[in-house]
Design a protein around this motif. Structure first.
Motif, PDB file in Angstrom:
ATOM      1  N   SER A 103      12.766  -5.007   4.505  1.00  0.00           N
ATOM      2  CA  SER A 103      14.116  -4.700   4.979  1.00  0.00           C
ATOM      3  C   SER A 103      14.218  -3.236   5.413  1.00  0.00           C
ATOM      4  CB  SER A 103      15.139  -4.972   3.878  1.00  0.00           C
ATOM      5  OG  SER A 103      15.033  -3.996   2.857  1.00  0.00           O
ATOM      6  N   PRO A 104      15.073  -2.959   6.397  1.00  0.00           N
ATOM      7  CA  PRO A 104      15.254  -1.563   6.837  1.00  0.00           C
ATOM      8  C   PRO A 104      15.649  -0.612   5.695  1.00  0.00           C
ATOM      9  CG  PRO A 104      16.189  -3.036   8.468  1.00  0.00           C
ATOM     10  CD  PRO A 104      15.806  -3.891   7.276  1.00  0.00           C
ATOM     11  N   PRO A 105      16.573  -0.996   4.783  1.00  0.00           N
ATOM     12  CA  PRO A 105      16.892  -0.058   3.698  1.00  0.00           C
ATOM     13  C   PRO A 105      15.685   0.258   2.808  1.00  0.00           C
ATOM     14  CG  PRO A 105      18.628  -1.697   3.887  1.00  0.00           C
ATOM     15  CD  PRO A 105      17.491  -2.141   4.769  1.00  0.00           C
ATOM     16  N   SER A 106      14.878  -0.753   2.509  1.00  0.00           N
ATOM     17  CA  SER A 106      13.687  -0.510   1.690  1.00  0.00           C
ATOM     18  C   SER A 106      12.698   0.369   2.431  1.00  0.00           C
ATOM     19  CB  SER A 106      13.015  -1.837   1.308  1.00  0.00           C
ATOM     20  OG  SER A 106      13.838  -2.559   0.433  1.00  0.00           O
ATOM     21  N   PHE A 107      12.501   0.089   3.704  1.00  0.00           N
ATOM     22  CA  PHE A 107      11.582   0.911   4.487  1.00  0.00           C
ATOM     23  C   PHE A 107      12.063   2.356   4.531  1.00  0.00           C
ATOM     24  CE2 PHE A 107       9.955   2.936   8.286  1.00  0.00           C
ATOM     25  CZ  PHE A 107       8.602   2.649   8.197  1.00  0.00           C
ATOM     26  N   ASN A 108      13.341   2.557   4.822  1.00  0.00           N
ATOM     27  CA  ASN A 108      13.884   3.915   4.926  1.00  0.00           C
ATOM     28  C   ASN A 108      13.820   4.663   3.598  1.00  0.00           C
ATOM     29  OD1 ASN A 108      14.444   3.623   7.653  1.00  0.00           O
ATOM     30  ND2 ASN A 108      16.525   2.924   7.294  1.00  0.00           N
ATOM     31  N   THR A 109      14.017   3.953   2.509  1.00  0.00           N
ATOM     32  CA  THR A 109      13.997   4.596   1.198  1.00  0.00           C
ATOM     33  C   THR A 109      12.589   4.970   0.767  1.00  0.00           C
ATOM     34  OG1 THR A 109      15.955   3.377   0.506  1.00  0.00           O
ATOM     35  CG2 THR A 109      14.580   4.318  -1.240  1.00  0.00           C
ATOM     36  N   TRP A 110      11.639   4.065   0.927  1.00  0.00           N
ATOM     37  CA  TRP A 110      10.322   4.261   0.324  1.00  0.00           C
ATOM     38  C   TRP A 110       9.246   4.715   1.291  1.00  0.00           C
ATOM     39  CZ3 TRP A 110      11.301   5.053  -4.333  1.00  0.00           C
ATOM     40  CH2 TRP A 110      12.329   4.357  -4.970  1.00  0.00           C
ATOM     41  N   PHE A 111       9.382   4.459   2.584  1.00  0.00           N
ATOM     42  CA  PHE A 111       8.303   4.778   3.511  1.00  0.00           C
ATOM     43  C   PHE A 111       8.594   5.952   4.442  1.00  0.00           C
ATOM     44  CE2 PHE A 111       7.295   0.543   2.089  1.00  0.00           C
ATOM     45  CZ  PHE A 111       5.937   0.596   1.922  1.00  0.00           C
ATOM     46  N   LYS A 112       9.877   6.244   4.710  1.00  0.00           N
ATOM     47  CA  LYS A 112      10.187   7.413   5.531  1.00  0.00           C
ATOM     48  C   LYS A 112       9.758   8.650   4.777  1.00  0.00           C
ATOM     49  CE  LYS A 112      13.646   6.568   8.932  1.00  0.00           C
ATOM     50  NZ  LYS A 112      14.975   6.854   9.407  1.00  0.00           N
ATOM     51  N   GLY A 113       9.143   9.566   5.465  1.00  0.00           N
ATOM     52  CA  GLY A 113       8.700  10.802   4.817  1.00  0.00           C
ATOM     53  C   GLY A 113       7.331  10.706   4.179  1.00  0.00           C
ATOM     54  N   THR A 114       6.696   9.536   4.270  1.00  0.00           N
ATOM     55  CA  THR A 114       5.343   9.407   3.730  1.00  0.00           C
ATOM     56  C   THR A 114       4.337   9.853   4.774  1.00  0.00           C
ATOM     57  OG1 THR A 114       5.146   7.097   4.446  1.00  0.00           O
ATOM     58  CG2 THR A 114       5.952   7.486   2.197  1.00  0.00           C
ATOM     59  N   LYS A 115       3.187  10.247   4.317  1.00  0.00           N
ATOM     60  CA  LYS A 115       2.066  10.628   5.182  1.00  0.00           C
ATOM     61  C   LYS A 115       0.830   9.903   4.655  1.00  0.00           C
ATOM     62  CE  LYS A 115       4.422  14.047   7.147  1.00  0.00           C
ATOM     63  NZ  LYS A 115       5.079  13.852   8.387  1.00  0.00           N
ATOM     64  N   GLY A 116      -0.155   9.792   5.495  1.00  0.00           N
ATOM     65  CA  GLY A 116      -1.404   9.194   5.071  1.00  0.00           C
ATOM     66  C   GLY A 116      -2.578   9.892   5.717  1.00  0.00           C
ATOM     67  N   ARG A 117      -3.686   9.898   5.019  1.00  0.00           N
ATOM     68  CA  ARG A 117      -4.906  10.449   5.609  1.00  0.00           C
ATOM     69  C   ARG A 117      -6.108  10.005   4.776  1.00  0.00           C
ATOM     70  NH1 ARG A 117      -5.271  16.966   4.268  1.00  0.00           N
ATOM     71  NH2 ARG A 117      -5.352  16.715   2.040  1.00  0.00           N
ATOM     72  N   LEU A 118      -7.250   9.993   5.429  1.00  0.00           N
ATOM     73  CA  LEU A 118      -8.501   9.671   4.772  1.00  0.00           C
ATOM     74  C   LEU A 118      -9.024  10.934   4.092  1.00  0.00           C
ATOM     75  CD1 LEU A 118     -10.486   7.331   4.379  1.00  0.00           C
ATOM     76  CD2 LEU A 118     -11.734   8.177   6.364  1.00  0.00           C
ATOM     77  N   VAL A 119      -9.285  10.827   2.798  1.00  0.00           N
ATOM     78  CA  VAL A 119      -9.812  11.945   2.024  1.00  0.00           C
ATOM     79  C   VAL A 119     -11.080  11.433   1.342  1.00  0.00           C
ATOM     80  CG1 VAL A 119      -9.400  13.554   0.133  1.00  0.00           C
ATOM     81  CG2 VAL A 119      -7.518  12.891   1.621  1.00  0.00           C
ATOM     82  N   GLU A 120     -12.208  11.975   1.796  1.00  0.00           N
ATOM     83  CA  GLU A 120     -13.516  11.526   1.326  1.00  0.00           C
ATOM     84  C   GLU A 120     -13.617  10.018   1.527  1.00  0.00           C
ATOM     85  OE1 GLU A 120     -14.199  13.165  -2.567  1.00  0.00           O
ATOM     86  OE2 GLU A 120     -13.789  15.191  -1.851  1.00  0.00           O
ATOM     87  N   GLU A 121     -13.710   9.239   0.457  1.00  0.00           N
ATOM     88  CA  GLU A 121     -13.874   7.789   0.608  1.00  0.00           C
ATOM     89  C   GLU A 121     -12.606   7.012   0.291  1.00  0.00           C
ATOM     90  OE1 GLU A 121     -17.300   6.567  -1.611  1.00  0.00           O
ATOM     91  OE2 GLU A 121     -18.540   8.122  -0.719  1.00  0.00           O
TER      92      GLU A 121
END
Length: 169
Positions: A103-121
């Protein structure tokens, strides 16, 4: 002294920024929707335990929640956010897929502002707070991991959930 009207506006604005209803915010904080309504009207203030939880959910300090400003010179997320980094294409694509499945509210609450990247393995997902990182792990890892494996073409991908403070480590 704390101005209830100012705190009320701050809480209302925060809830709207998170794209949550009063009922959804109440559920996240373990209170009634009537309590959220009373806070937003300035009738009363949340107790300290609820303020701390609201701060964890939003990545804001208690000062920011009540006063609308940070006494310590910037919120934790402003001090530690990896926003200066280029967006990770893997995480950007994963977010697009995740957004279509919750749902948009769940996405906006928990995923907005997140970042991701590969670190070592390991593929690391960084959230604005430790609380949010733990929530993503507990509630969404069964969704996130297969999507990341599909995007990267890697089976058995090791995924870690961290707060943005770990970005600088």
């Amino acid at each position: 002294m704390i101005d209830n009207g100012r705190a009320a506006r701050n809480i209302l604005n925060l809830r709207k920024e998170l794209s949550l209803t009063q009922t959804e915010l109440a559920s996240l904080l373990g209170v009634s929707h009537q309590a959220v309504s009373k806070w937003e009207q300035g009738d009363c203030l949340p107790d300290i335990a609820v303020l701390l939880k609201l701060g964890q959910v939003s990545g804001k300090s208690v000062e920011e929640l009540l006063l609308g400003e940070s006494i310590s010179g910037g919120s934790a997320s402003e001090r530690t956010s990896p926003s200066s980094e280029l967006p990770d294409k893997v995480w950007t694509e994963a977010l697009e897929r995740i957004q279509g499945r919750i749902s948009p509210p769940s996405f906006n609450t928990w995923f907005k502002g997140t970042k991701g990247r590969l670190v070592e393995e390991s593929y690391c997902i960084y959230s604005p707070s430790r609380f949010a990182a733990e929530w993503l792990y507990q509630r969404y890892s069964d969704l996130i991991v297969p999507i990341l494996e599909d995007v990267t073409g890697t089976s058995g991908l090791k995924v870690e959930f961290c707060s943005t403070g770990a970005w600088d480590q």
